[in-house]
Every structure is written in C-alpha cells, then in structure tokens.
Design an enzyme around this catalytic site. Structure first.
Site, PDB file in Angstrom:
ATOM      1  N   TYR A  26       0.802  -1.235   0.000  1.00  0.00           N
ATOM      2  CA  TYR A  26       0.000   0.000   0.000  1.00  0.00           C
ATOM      3  C   TYR A  26       0.829   1.278   0.000  1.00  0.00           C
ATOM      4  O   TYR A  26       0.261   2.376  -0.034  1.00  0.00           O
ATOM      5  CB  TYR A  26      -0.952  -0.008   1.210  1.00  0.00           C
ATOM      6  CG  TYR A  26      -1.926  -1.159   1.177  1.00  0.00           C
ATOM      7  CD1 TYR A  26      -2.882  -1.255   0.169  1.00  0.00           C
ATOM      8  CD2 TYR A  26      -1.880  -2.163   2.140  1.00  0.00           C
ATOM      9  CE1 TYR A  26      -3.769  -2.317   0.122  1.00  0.00           C
ATOM     10  CE2 TYR A  26      -2.777  -3.238   2.103  1.00  0.00           C
ATOM     11  CZ  TYR A  26      -3.710  -3.305   1.092  1.00  0.00           C
ATOM     12  OH  TYR A  26      -4.586  -4.355   1.041  1.00  0.00           O
ATOM     13  N   HIS A 103      -8.810   1.403  -5.886  1.00  0.00           N
ATOM     14  CA  HIS A 103      -7.989   0.444  -5.135  1.00  0.00           C
ATOM     15  C   HIS A 103      -6.531   0.832  -5.283  1.00  0.00           C
ATOM     16  O   HIS A 103      -6.049   1.020  -6.413  1.00  0.00           O
ATOM     17  CB  HIS A 103      -8.221  -0.989  -5.622  1.00  0.00           C
ATOM     18  CG  HIS A 103      -9.640  -1.399  -5.448  1.00  0.00           C
ATOM     19  ND1 HIS A 103     -10.171  -1.663  -4.201  1.00  0.00           N
ATOM     20  CD2 HIS A 103     -10.661  -1.524  -6.329  1.00  0.00           C
ATOM     21  CE1 HIS A 103     -11.448  -1.952  -4.336  1.00  0.00           C
ATOM     22  NE2 HIS A 103     -11.776  -1.861  -5.618  1.00  0.00           N
TER      23      HIS A 103
HETATM   24  O1  CA2 Z   1      -5.955  -1.995  -2.815  1.00  0.00           O
HETATM   25  C1  CA2 Z   1      -6.861  -1.488  -2.132  1.00  0.00           C
HETATM   26  O2  CA2 Z   1      -6.989  -0.279  -2.002  1.00  0.00           O
HETATM   27  C2  CA2 Z   1      -7.839  -2.388  -1.374  1.00  0.00           C
HETATM   28  O3  CA2 Z   1      -9.136  -1.838  -1.505  1.00  0.00           O
HETATM   29  C3  CA2 Z   1      -7.382  -2.362   0.079  1.00  0.00           C
HETATM   30  C4  CA2 Z   1      -8.167  -3.326   0.971  1.00  0.00           C
HETATM   31  C5  CA2 Z   1      -8.207  -4.722   0.368  1.00  0.00           C
HETATM   32  O4  CA2 Z   1      -9.056  -5.563   1.153  1.00  0.00           O
HETATM   33  C6  CA2 Z   1      -8.713  -4.703  -1.055  1.00  0.00           C
HETATM   34  O5  CA2 Z   1      -8.683  -6.024  -1.562  1.00  0.00           O
HETATM   35  C7  CA2 Z   1      -7.860  -3.805  -1.916  1.00  0.00           C
HETATM   36  C8  CA2 Z   1      -7.519  -3.434   2.367  1.00  0.00           C
HETATM   37  C9  CA2 Z   1      -7.278  -2.154   3.053  1.00  0.00           C
HETATM   38  C10 CA2 Z   1      -6.365  -2.404   4.205  1.00  0.00           C
HETATM   39  O6  CA2 Z   1      -5.432  -1.363   4.255  1.00  0.00           O
HETATM   40  C11 CA2 Z   1      -4.293  -1.533   4.975  1.00  0.00           C
HETATM   41  C12 CA2 Z   1      -3.355  -0.559   4.854  1.00  0.00           C
HETATM   42  C13 CA2 Z   1      -2.171  -0.674   5.542  1.00  0.00           C
HETATM   43  C14 CA2 Z   1      -1.947  -1.760   6.362  1.00  0.00           C
HETATM   44  C15 CA2 Z   1      -2.896  -2.738   6.485  1.00  0.00           C
HETATM   45  C16 CA2 Z   1      -4.078  -2.618   5.792  1.00  0.00           C
END
Ligand code: CA2
Length: 147
Positions: A26, A103
């Site tokens: 991310y 995303h």
């Molecule tokens: O890629 C994306 O933006 C997602 O929407 C992020 C979601 C995931 O479930 C989707 O499949 C794709 C997860 C968000 C969690 O964000 C975090 C950020 C930093 C550390 C842990 C989780």
C-alpha cells in the site's frame, strides 16, 4: 438549483492503517496524505471534498445516504467490503450519485478473492493499482463526468 460542487471521499475498513503497515502493498502515504491529495485534486477542478474513513459498514452506508443532500459524486475505496458487500452496492446505487471505485493495490495481481468486486459494473470510474495517486486520478475522472 445548481448541483453542489462537492465530492465525498469514503475510505473503508482498515484504511486508517495506511502508512503504518504493509508498505510493500500500500506504500508509505498515510490516510491523512490521501485525504489531502484528494482535496487538492478536487480543488484544482473546482470541487470541495468531504472525507470520511470508517471501519463500520453501517457508518459508511449512512454517510453515502447523507451525500444525497449535498454532494455531486462519491470517490470510494471500500477496502475488503469491495469483495463482500451487497449492502454497500445497494447504498451506492440507491443514492444515484456517480461514483469512482479506487484500489491502491492491483487487486487482479493478488489473491483470487480480491478479483471480484460488487461495485465494478455500477461504478462510473474505476482506478486500480495506481497507488495513492489513484485517488487524485479518480477525483479528476469523476469530476469530468459531472456537469
Ligand atoms: O488496494 C486497495 O486499495 C484495497 O481496496 C485495500 C483493501 C483490500 O481488502 C482490497 O482487496 C484492496 C484493504 C485495506 C487495508 O489497508 C491496509 C493498509 C495498511 C496496512 C494494512 C491494511
């Protein structure tokens, strides 16, 4: 009356953790960075932006309903709810505002369960796998669709 020049930015579950964990997936920008860059992108195309993050599906749905009153469109990263939530889809289609699905990561290069989205056939704009800069792209692409 003319349409409000305001967008709602919605970030779903766990996106408050941005910049604190999983930088390999991310990046290192925080949620505050995302909200700032999105507001700047909106201002550059003449829109105000209201931002909300919640880990609770009902809070997200209530905010989407409220956007009917004073927003012209919605930019949303629904987090994991993308892959599970008919209710979020119903809220977005129910208010009838154009929305952009964002995303940060390339969900199609990840686990199979991330390949399905309950929103992809009803989103006006989709931005996938462009990192946090994708939010600014989504703001611009959505704003361009609003008269
Ligand atoms: O890629 C994306 O933006 C997602 O929407 C992020 C979601 C995931 O479930 C989707 O499949 C794709 C997860 C968000 C969690 O964000 C975090 C950020 C930093 C550390 C842990 C989780």
């Amino acid at each position: 009356m003319s349409a409000p020049r305001r967008l709602l930015l919605v970030n779903g579950p766990n996106l408050n953790l941005l910049g604190t964990r999983e930088p390999g997936i991310y990046g290192s920008a925080t949620l505050a960075d995302v909200e700032r860059l999105s507001a700047e992108a909106a201002a550059a195309v003449g829109f105000d932006l209201r931002a909300l993050q919640s880990n609770h599906e009902g809070v997200l749905i209530d905010a989407i309903h409220a956007a009917r009153e004073d927003c012209a469109g919605i930019v949303i990263n629904p987090g994991g709810l993308t892959h599970t939530s008919v209710s979020l889809r119903d809220a977005l289609t129910g208010v009838g505002l154009p929305f952009a699905e964002v995303h940060i990561s390339d969900v199609y290069a990840r686990e199979e369960f991330r390949h399905h989205s309950y929103l992809d056939d009803v989103a006006a704009v989709r931005v996938v796998g462009r990192g946090v800069d994708g939010y600014a792209d989504a703001v611009r692409e959505l704003a361009a669709l609003i008269p």
